[in-house]
Design a protein around this motif. Sequence first.
Motif, PDB file in Angstrom:
ATOM      1  N   MET A 152       3.403   0.878  -7.473  1.00  0.00           N
ATOM      2  CA  MET A 152       2.752   1.077  -8.776  1.00  0.00           C
ATOM      3  C   MET A 152       1.265   0.727  -8.736  1.00  0.00           C
ATOM      4  SD  MET A 152       4.030  -2.133 -11.125  1.00  0.00           S
ATOM      5  CE  MET A 152       5.783  -1.923 -10.811  1.00  0.00           C
ATOM      6  N   ASN A 153       0.880  -0.211  -7.845  1.00  0.00           N
ATOM      7  CA  ASN A 153      -0.531  -0.596  -7.708  1.00  0.00           C
ATOM      8  C   ASN A 153      -1.126  -0.076  -6.407  1.00  0.00           C
ATOM      9  OD1 ASN A 153      -0.550  -1.975 -10.145  1.00  0.00           O
ATOM     10  ND2 ASN A 153       0.074  -3.900  -9.199  1.00  0.00           N
ATOM     11  N   GLY A 154      -0.526   0.970  -5.872  1.00  0.00           N
ATOM     12  CA  GLY A 154      -1.030   1.538  -4.634  1.00  0.00           C
ATOM     13  C   GLY A 154      -0.217   1.107  -3.423  1.00  0.00           C
ATOM     14  N   ALA A 155      -0.581   1.668  -2.272  1.00  0.00           N
ATOM     15  CA  ALA A 155       0.075   1.333  -1.007  1.00  0.00           C
ATOM     16  C   ALA A 155      -0.910   0.557  -0.135  1.00  0.00           C
ATOM     17  CB  ALA A 155       0.551   2.609  -0.312  1.00  0.00           C
ATOM     18  N   GLU A 196      -6.687   2.320 -12.516  1.00  0.00           N
ATOM     19  CA  GLU A 196      -6.679   2.721 -13.923  1.00  0.00           C
ATOM     20  C   GLU A 196      -7.874   2.115 -14.664  1.00  0.00           C
ATOM     21  OE1 GLU A 196      -4.572   4.857 -15.151  1.00  0.00           O
ATOM     22  OE2 GLU A 196      -3.250   4.989 -13.411  1.00  0.00           O
ATOM     23  N   THR A 197      -8.229   0.887 -14.299  1.00  0.00           N
ATOM     24  CA  THR A 197      -9.366   0.214 -14.932  1.00  0.00           C
ATOM     25  C   THR A 197     -10.038  -0.699 -13.919  1.00  0.00           C
ATOM     26  OG1 THR A 197     -10.083  -1.319 -16.667  1.00  0.00           O
ATOM     27  CG2 THR A 197      -7.835  -1.592 -15.829  1.00  0.00           C
ATOM     28  N   VAL A 203     -12.666  -3.064  -5.890  1.00  0.00           N
ATOM     29  CA  VAL A 203     -12.767  -1.787  -5.189  1.00  0.00           C
ATOM     30  C   VAL A 203     -13.042  -1.984  -3.699  1.00  0.00           C
ATOM     31  CG1 VAL A 203     -14.119   0.328  -4.980  1.00  0.00           C
ATOM     32  CG2 VAL A 203     -13.455  -0.493  -7.238  1.00  0.00           C
ATOM     33  N   LYS A 204     -13.987  -2.848  -3.360  1.00  0.00           N
ATOM     34  CA  LYS A 204     -14.331  -3.067  -1.954  1.00  0.00           C
ATOM     35  C   LYS A 204     -13.126  -3.594  -1.177  1.00  0.00           C
ATOM     36  CE  LYS A 204     -17.977  -5.196   0.894  1.00  0.00           C
ATOM     37  NZ  LYS A 204     -17.142  -5.904   1.880  1.00  0.00           N
ATOM     38  N   GLN A 243      -8.917   8.227  -8.191  1.00  0.00           N
ATOM     39  CA  GLN A 243      -8.436   7.976  -6.833  1.00  0.00           C
ATOM     40  C   GLN A 243      -9.616   7.925  -5.870  1.00  0.00           C
ATOM     41  OE1 GLN A 243      -4.216  10.095  -7.895  1.00  0.00           O
ATOM     42  NE2 GLN A 243      -5.133  10.692  -5.972  1.00  0.00           N
ATOM     43  N   TYR A 244      -9.464   7.095  -4.832  1.00  0.00           N
ATOM     44  CA  TYR A 244     -10.572   6.867  -3.918  1.00  0.00           C
ATOM     45  C   TYR A 244     -10.916   8.096  -3.081  1.00  0.00           C
ATOM     46  CZ  TYR A 244     -10.009   1.930  -5.118  1.00  0.00           C
ATOM     47  OH  TYR A 244      -9.941   0.732  -5.799  1.00  0.00           O
TER      48      TYR A 244
END
Length: 440
Positions: A152-155, A196-197, A203-204, A243-244
């Motif tokens: 849910m919060n990424g892999a 999402e926010t 991010v880094k 998405q990145y």
Amino acid sequence: MGEIFKNIPEIKFEGKESKNPFSFRYYDADRVIMGKKMSEHLPFAMAWWHNLSATGADMFGAGTTDKSFGVKPGTMEHAKAKVDAGIEFMKKLGIKYYCFHDVDLIPECSEDINVTNERLDEITDYILEKTKGTDIKCLWATANMFSNPRFMNGAGSTNSAEVYCFAAAQIKKVLELTVKLGGRGYVFWGGREGYETLLNTDVKFEQENIANLMKMAVEYGRSIGFKGTFFIEPKPKEPMKHQYDFDAATSIAFLKEHGLDKDFKMNIEANHATLAGHTFQHELRISRVNGMLGSVDANTGDPMLGWDTDEFPHNAYDTTLAMYEILKNGGLDGGLNFDSKSRRPSNTYEDMFYSFILGMDVFALGLIKAAELIEDGRIEKFVEEKYASYNEGIGKKILERSTTLSELSDYALKLKKPSSPGSGRQEYLQSILNDILFGR
């Protein structure tokens, strides 16, 4: 299991005058274009998830298409029935490749990843058994690291070290399966690698963790004999808001920043280009000029809708310009995977075939017309002449990097004002494209 797609014949080339719906009008596998057979230019692949698994369900309604193939879904018997159906389907269409996520192949065991892996071993043994003696093989594989709630919060971007380990375990297993099945590539599609926010996001930290996971995947893949290409499939949004791997340019910059550009190329999807506000050709061109065009997910989106509709390609303009880029690229490391699904009301086995015939024919037509566009030469000549001022004098010095800002400034001051840069002739060039498509 006996024949699944009964009353549907082997699909053969009959030419553009044919009215037989179960025939190719343009895709002639053995036709030679620019020195290669059409089948070599167009390494088509079947997406396991859409063609053998998707039932037409959407957020507003249940499925409309029966993909049980006569067996209870959610069982290993059903997994094997999908293999039987897929191989029969590919044989009848002359498709040589398939693509898959790990949990497309089998029902995932949510309680124990070891059971999931045992099922994957069993089903890939079955695939090898059923494809023995045929020319059907894996184009590329990927791990589904977006459906299970743990992601849910990424892999790679997850906040949980345990979830990160599960992502690594899935990638390791699918790399092993890719080698086992003779796959040409492995794809990273960051379905939930984003946020999402920014209020709760580093991010880094997340991007560095994603890059580290990719580096470990490359190291392991090479250690077990994977000689193919790793791919990133850019997508700007959905399911995450941002998405990145937003688009090709963003993804290429990410790869170069983290030293991954020697092993990775782009897997460009037409519908994702639309979501990013680009054309399909734009994403292919940006990838190509950076030496990073590797594979293609062949579908199309609806510009009137803001989500991933995954329609079968049908627009000859789009496929001509796409094949122009692919020809200029010298082909693909991967292939043309139909990450496409029949529309929800197109819910019969016949519609599955009509959909692929449409997609294969429109890309074959695109190939034919792209080759004619290159051989015609008028557009390329115009582009060459557009930049002719760099062939001599001060322009040549600019290209050779043998001038300075002061010299360029002095040159401009002596001129007092520049000559006209010339017309872009957009409408004229568009008329040439129409002439190639419809005037001959």
